[in-house]
Write a protein that holds these residues in place. Structure first.
Motif, PDB file in Angstrom:
ATOM      1  N   LYS A   1     -10.469  -2.608   3.546  1.00 45.22           N
ATOM      2  CA  LYS A   1      -9.640  -1.406   3.407  1.00 45.22           C
ATOM      3  C   LYS A   1      -8.400  -1.715   2.572  1.00 45.22           C
ATOM      4  O   LYS A   1      -7.786  -2.772   2.728  1.00 45.22           O
ATOM      5  N   TYR A   2      -8.058  -0.801   1.694  1.00 53.37           N
ATOM      6  CA  TYR A   2      -6.807  -0.913   0.936  1.00 53.37           C
ATOM      7  C   TYR A   2      -5.934   0.291   1.241  1.00 53.37           C
ATOM      8  O   TYR A   2      -6.383   1.438   1.164  1.00 53.37           O
ATOM      9  N   GLU A   3      -4.676   0.019   1.591  1.00 53.57           N
ATOM     10  CA  GLU A   3      -3.726   1.094   1.878  1.00 53.57           C
ATOM     11  C   GLU A   3      -2.460   0.841   1.071  1.00 53.57           C
ATOM     12  O   GLU A   3      -1.784  -0.158   1.262  1.00 53.57           O
ATOM     13  N   GLY A   4      -2.173   1.756   0.150  1.00 50.61           N
ATOM     14  CA  GLY A   4      -0.987   1.550  -0.662  1.00 50.61           C
ATOM     15  C   GLY A   4      -0.952   2.421  -1.889  1.00 50.61           C
ATOM     16  O   GLY A   4      -1.489   3.533  -1.912  1.00 50.61           O
ATOM     17  N   SER A   5      -0.348   1.889  -2.940  1.00 43.26           N
ATOM     18  CA  SER A   5      -0.096   2.647  -4.154  1.00 43.26           C
ATOM     19  C   SER A   5      -1.270   2.574  -5.132  1.00 43.26           C
ATOM     20  O   SER A   5      -1.897   1.522  -5.288  1.00 43.26           O
ATOM     21  N   TRP A   6      -1.521   3.710  -5.804  1.00 39.74           N
ATOM     22  CA  TRP A   6      -2.564   3.807  -6.820  1.00 39.74           C
ATOM     23  C   TRP A   6      -1.969   4.373  -8.102  1.00 39.74           C
ATOM     24  O   TRP A   6      -1.093   5.241  -8.062  1.00 39.74           O
ATOM     25  N   VAL A   7      -2.450   3.897  -9.231  1.00 38.21           N
ATOM     26  CA  VAL A   7      -2.081   4.452 -10.527  1.00 38.21           C
ATOM     27  C   VAL A   7      -3.352   4.572 -11.379  1.00 38.21           C
ATOM     28  O   VAL A   7      -4.007   3.563 -11.672  1.00 38.21           O
ATOM     29  N   GLU A   8      -3.693   5.798 -11.704  1.00 34.54           N
ATOM     30  CA  GLU A   8      -4.864   6.079 -12.537  1.00 34.54           C
ATOM     31  C   GLU A   8      -6.114   5.361 -12.037  1.00 34.54           C
ATOM     32  O   GLU A   8      -6.775   4.611 -12.767  1.00 34.54           O
ATOM     33  N   ASP A   9      -6.427   5.568 -10.773  1.00 33.34           N
ATOM     34  CA  ASP A   9      -7.655   5.058 -10.131  1.00 33.34           C
ATOM     35  C   ASP A   9      -7.639   3.562  -9.832  1.00 33.34           C
ATOM     36  O   ASP A   9      -8.664   3.008  -9.425  1.00 33.34           O
ATOM     37  N   GLN A  10      -6.508   2.877 -10.023  1.00 33.78           N
ATOM     38  CA  GLN A  10      -6.457   1.443  -9.775  1.00 33.78           C
ATOM     39  C   GLN A  10      -5.373   1.096  -8.768  1.00 33.78           C
ATOM     40  O   GLN A  10      -4.328   1.754  -8.696  1.00 33.78           O
ATOM     41  N   ARG A  11      -5.634   0.017  -7.986  1.00 35.05           N
ATOM     42  CA  ARG A  11      -4.608  -0.485  -7.071  1.00 35.05           C
ATOM     43  C   ARG A  11      -3.442  -0.990  -7.917  1.00 35.05           C
ATOM     44  O   ARG A  11      -3.603  -1.899  -8.738  1.00 35.05           O
ATOM     45  N   HIS A  12      -2.285  -0.412  -7.722  1.00 33.12           N
ATOM     46  CA  HIS A  12      -1.152  -0.710  -8.594  1.00 33.12           C
ATOM     47  C   HIS A  12       0.141  -0.415  -7.839  1.00 33.12           C
ATOM     48  O   HIS A  12       0.329   0.683  -7.347  1.00 33.12           O
ATOM     49  N   GLY A  13       1.013  -1.431  -7.742  1.00 34.57           N
ATOM     50  CA  GLY A  13       2.223  -1.279  -6.930  1.00 34.57           C
ATOM     51  C   GLY A  13       2.052  -2.037  -5.625  1.00 34.57           C
ATOM     52  O   GLY A  13       1.301  -3.005  -5.546  1.00 34.57           O
ATOM     53  N   HIS A  14       2.733  -1.588  -4.598  1.00 37.93           N
ATOM     54  CA  HIS A  14       2.638  -2.284  -3.308  1.00 37.93           C
ATOM     55  C   HIS A  14       1.476  -1.744  -2.485  1.00 37.93           C
ATOM     56  O   HIS A  14       1.245  -0.537  -2.416  1.00 37.93           O
ATOM     57  N   GLY A  15       0.753  -2.680  -1.851  1.00 39.16           N
ATOM     58  CA  GLY A  15      -0.343  -2.252  -0.996  1.00 39.16           C
ATOM     59  C   GLY A  15      -0.805  -3.363  -0.072  1.00 39.16           C
ATOM     60  O   GLY A  15      -0.515  -4.542  -0.296  1.00 39.16           O
ATOM     61  N   ILE A  16      -1.535  -2.973   0.964  1.00 36.62           N
ATOM     62  CA  ILE A  16      -2.076  -3.924   1.937  1.00 36.62           C
ATOM     63  C   ILE A  16      -3.597  -3.843   1.902  1.00 36.62           C
ATOM     64  O   ILE A  16      -4.180  -2.779   2.065  1.00 36.62           O
ATOM     65  N   TYR A  17      -4.226  -4.998   1.667  1.00 36.16           N
ATOM     66  CA  TYR A  17      -5.689  -5.062   1.625  1.00 36.16           C
ATOM     67  C   TYR A  17      -6.176  -5.879   2.813  1.00 36.16           C
ATOM     68  O   TYR A  17      -5.744  -7.012   3.013  1.00 36.16           O
TER      69      TYR A  17
END
Length: 237
Positions: free
Chosen positions: A88-104
């Motif tokens: 699971k990934y919970e956090g920031s997205w930019v244009e369909d990609q994990r980008h910025g801060h997030g927790i995987y």
């Protein structure tokens, strides 16, 4: 760690699919609606001028799911992606990609809490190993441990620089009992290491072969000596 499916664009001029929801004066999907795409995926959420924009839930036919922000049909903003393998990934997205801060959270229970760039771990972050309880805290480049960081274990830690996920250069171990061990690390090329092992194995085999030959030669000399002695003394061999 890759997405379990790409979302199909539900542009009615190109793809056909079922839609139940609000529309604007131009007949475009606008407001809240539910769409069943031709590939079996389902989107339930906000639309703007015919595209997914705002909060929504996208359920993939294969079981994966995304819940979060959209903009221009792309995951953009804050959201949670539930992957088919249980991660699971919970956090920031930019244009369909994990980008910025997030927790995987990975299938084995490991977690990464930190910065992302174009789907990869990039910047500062903490990787926690579930089984051992150890964790790495430091810099990441293109998904790998790079530059300054530390690995923290239950009773000691290593502080130094990393290259390609391994300690490299000057570093130190700090133990809870109060002592420190300073040193310098260098990476060994795996191909060179394998060649070195093969060379050592060949040298060992050659040594064993030489020892075997020497033993056979010694046995032959002893036999010849016994035969000569028998001839001189007349004693049976």
């Amino acid at each position: 760690m890759s997405d379990d499916g790409s979302e199909e664009i539900d542009d009615e001029r190109v793809y056909l699919g079922e839609y139940d929801g609000d529309r604007n004066d131009a007949g475009e999907r606008h407001g809240h609606g539910r769409a069943v795409l031709p590939n079996g995926d389902v989107y339930d959420g906000q639309y703007e001028a015919g595209k997914r924009s705002g909060q929504g839930t996208y359920r993939f036919k294969n079981g994966a799911k995304y819940v979060g922000d959209y903009f221009q049909n792309m995951k953009h903003g804050q959201g949670v992606f539930y992957y088919l393998d249980g991660s699971k990934y919970e956090g920031s997205w930019v244009e369909d990609q994990r980008h910025g801060h997030g927790i995987y959270t990975y299938p084995n229970g490991d977690t990464y809490d930190g910065e992302w760039l174009c789907h990869l771990r990039e910047g500062q972050g903490v990787y926690h190993y579930h089984d051992s309880g150890s964790k790495y805290k430091g810099s990441w480049v293109k998904g790998k441990m790079e530059s300054a960081g530390e690995i923290i274990h239950s009773n000691h830690r290593y502080q130094g620089k990393f290259i390609n996920n391994n300690p490299y250069g000057k570093g130190k171990y700090v133990f809870d009992i109060g002592c420190e061990l300073h040193g310098e690390y260098s990476q060994i090329d795996q191909k060179q290491l394998q060649q070195k092992k093969q060379k050592q194995l060949q040298q060992k085999k050659q040594k064993q072969l030489q020892q075997k030959k020497q033993k056979q030669l010694q046995q032959k000399k002893q036999k010849q000596l016994q035969q000569k002695r028998s001839q001189l003394t007349g004693e049976p061999f």
